[in-house]
Write a protein that holds these residues in place. Structure first.
Motif, PDB file in Angstrom:
ATOM      1  N   GLY A  41      56.919  53.759  97.920  1.00  0.00           N
ATOM      2  CA  GLY A  41      57.342  53.681  99.332  1.00  0.00           C
ATOM      3  C   GLY A  41      56.186  53.915 100.275  1.00  0.00           C
ATOM      4  O   GLY A  41      55.059  53.785  99.865  1.00  0.00           O
ATOM      5  N   GLU A  64      53.138  56.779  93.042  1.00  0.00           N
ATOM      6  CA  GLU A  64      53.534  56.899  94.457  1.00  0.00           C
ATOM      7  C   GLU A  64      54.386  55.711  94.854  1.00  0.00           C
ATOM      8  O   GLU A  64      53.996  54.566  94.604  1.00  0.00           O
ATOM      9  CB  GLU A  64      52.283  56.938  95.346  1.00  0.00           C
ATOM     10  CG  GLU A  64      51.863  58.332  95.683  1.00  0.00           C
ATOM     11  CD  GLU A  64      51.274  58.450  97.073  1.00  0.00           C
ATOM     12  OE1 GLU A  64      51.265  57.463  97.827  1.00  0.00           O
ATOM     13  OE2 GLU A  64      50.818  59.544  97.389  1.00  0.00           O
ATOM     14  N   LEU A 101      58.883  50.043  87.920  1.00  0.00           N
ATOM     15  CA  LEU A 101      59.576  51.256  87.476  1.00  0.00           C
ATOM     16  C   LEU A 101      60.973  50.961  86.943  1.00  0.00           C
ATOM     17  O   LEU A 101      61.586  51.806  86.299  1.00  0.00           O
ATOM     18  CB  LEU A 101      59.687  52.260  88.635  1.00  0.00           C
ATOM     19  CG  LEU A 101      58.385  52.833  89.175  1.00  0.00           C
ATOM     20  CD1 LEU A 101      58.671  53.864  90.268  1.00  0.00           C
ATOM     21  CD2 LEU A 101      57.577  53.483  88.067  1.00  0.00           C
TER      22      LEU A 101
HETATM   23  P1  2BA Z   1      55.372  50.533  95.966  1.00  0.00           P
HETATM   24  O1  2BA Z   1      54.107  49.724  96.038  1.00  0.00           O
HETATM   25  O2  2BA Z   1      55.709  51.378  97.135  1.00  0.00           O
HETATM   26  O3  2BA Z   1      56.545  49.476  95.699  1.00  0.00           O
HETATM   27  C1  2BA Z   1      57.908  49.883  95.751  1.00  0.00           C
HETATM   28  C2  2BA Z   1      58.795  48.723  95.361  1.00  0.00           C
HETATM   29  O4  2BA Z   1      58.608  47.685  96.331  1.00  0.00           O
HETATM   30  C3  2BA Z   1      58.453  48.072  94.038  1.00  0.00           C
HETATM   31  O5  2BA Z   1      59.094  48.756  92.987  1.00  0.00           O
HETATM   32  C4  2BA Z   1      59.017  46.666  94.205  1.00  0.00           C
HETATM   33  O6  2BA Z   1      60.430  46.680  94.067  1.00  0.00           O
HETATM   34  C5  2BA Z   1      58.704  46.401  95.664  1.00  0.00           C
HETATM   35  N1  2BA Z   1      57.423  45.699  95.844  1.00  0.00           N
HETATM   36  C6  2BA Z   1      56.215  46.252  96.078  1.00  0.00           C
HETATM   37  N2  2BA Z   1      55.270  45.316  96.248  1.00  0.00           N
HETATM   38  C7  2BA Z   1      55.890  44.125  96.116  1.00  0.00           C
HETATM   39  C8  2BA Z   1      55.457  42.757  96.186  1.00  0.00           C
HETATM   40  N3  2BA Z   1      54.150  42.412  96.431  1.00  0.00           N
HETATM   41  N4  2BA Z   1      56.361  41.779  95.990  1.00  0.00           N
HETATM   42  C9  2BA Z   1      57.659  42.090  95.752  1.00  0.00           C
HETATM   43  N5  2BA Z   1      58.147  43.347  95.688  1.00  0.00           N
HETATM   44  C10 2BA Z   1      57.266  44.362  95.864  1.00  0.00           C
HETATM   45  P2  2BA Z   1      58.359  48.813  91.567  1.00  0.00           P
HETATM   46  O7  2BA Z   1      57.880  47.475  91.172  1.00  0.00           O
HETATM   47  O8  2BA Z   1      59.275  49.518  90.637  1.00  0.00           O
HETATM   48  O9  2BA Z   1      57.052  49.715  91.832  1.00  0.00           O
HETATM   49  C11 2BA Z   1      57.179  51.088  92.110  1.00  0.00           C
HETATM   50  C12 2BA Z   1      55.818  51.697  92.358  1.00  0.00           C
HETATM   51  O10 2BA Z   1      55.046  51.603  91.178  1.00  0.00           O
HETATM   52  C13 2BA Z   1      55.007  50.960  93.439  1.00  0.00           C
HETATM   53  O11 2BA Z   1      55.341  51.488  94.719  1.00  0.00           O
HETATM   54  C14 2BA Z   1      53.586  51.262  93.023  1.00  0.00           C
HETATM   55  O12 2BA Z   1      53.192  52.559  93.477  1.00  0.00           O
HETATM   56  C15 2BA Z   1      53.680  51.326  91.507  1.00  0.00           C
HETATM   57  N6  2BA Z   1      53.326  50.051  90.884  1.00  0.00           N
HETATM   58  C16 2BA Z   1      53.967  48.871  90.975  1.00  0.00           C
HETATM   59  N7  2BA Z   1      53.374  47.921  90.238  1.00  0.00           N
HETATM   60  C17 2BA Z   1      52.322  48.530  89.657  1.00  0.00           C
HETATM   61  C18 2BA Z   1      51.304  48.085  88.765  1.00  0.00           C
HETATM   62  N8  2BA Z   1      51.253  46.843  88.304  1.00  0.00           N
HETATM   63  N9  2BA Z   1      50.371  49.011  88.387  1.00  0.00           N
HETATM   64  C19 2BA Z   1      50.419  50.269  88.822  1.00  0.00           C
HETATM   65  N10 2BA Z   1      51.345  50.751  89.659  1.00  0.00           N
HETATM   66  C20 2BA Z   1      52.289  49.893  90.069  1.00  0.00           C
END
Ligand code: 2BA
Length: 108
Positions: free
Chosen positions: A93, A91, A37
């Motif tokens: 967090g 979604e 994001l």
């Molecule tokens: P969440 O899975 O709750 O992840 C929130 C934030 O936690 C992520 O922000 C990232 O900063 C960190 N994070 C999550 N999993 C991680 C991991 N395996 N390693 C390192 N850091 C991790 P964002 O990357 O901005 O993602 C925000 C939200 O967007 C995610 O929430 C998820 O719901 C969605 N998202 C992330 N990557 C995605 C993707 N490739 N496709 C679809 N949705 C995605």
């Protein structure tokens, strides 16, 4: 000893810090940005004894909330059929948590 790395939403940070420090748990807050994001979030570094891990997980579960966010579709995938300001629901967090075994800890 363990190192808990927890990525949480900015709006949960104050409550989590208050909750952890009230229990005399030590925490370092780092300003970070999510790769997907590209929005600001907070990464907490929490050094604890092994027996405190369940307590920390419990506190994070209670203080960090999952939220739906609407974000603009990337320009490349915007379909004009959905209007120019199409948004997708994502979604985020409560907390993304990694727990590491600490090989060595020292304050010099
Ligand atoms: P969440 O899975 O709750 O992840 C929130 C934030 O936690 C992520 O922000 C990232 O900063 C960190 N994070 C999550 N999993 C991680 C991991 N395996 N390693 C390192 N850091 C991790 P964002 O990357 O901005 O993602 C925000 C939200 O967007 C995610 O929430 C998820 O719901 C969605 N998202 C992330 N990557 C995605 C993707 N490739 N496709 C679809 N949705 C995605």
């Amino acid at each position: 000893m363990k190192l808990v790395v927890a990525i949480i939403q900015d709006r949960d940070t104050d409550v989590v810090l208050d909750t952890l420090t009230a229990r005399k748990l030590r925490v370092t807050r780092v300003a970070t940005t999510g790769g997907f994001l590209e929005q600001r979030n907070t990464t907490l570094l929490i050094g604890i004894e092994d027996f405190q891990a369940p307590l920390v997980m419990d506190l994070l579960r209670k203080a960090c909330h999952r939220r739906s966010m609407f974000v603009p579709m990337a320009a490349g995938i915007t379909d004009t059929a959905y209007g120019l300001h199409s948004q997708i629901e994502v979604e985020v967090g409560g907390a993304t948590v990694f727990v590491f075994d600490v090989e060595h800890f020292e304050q010099v």
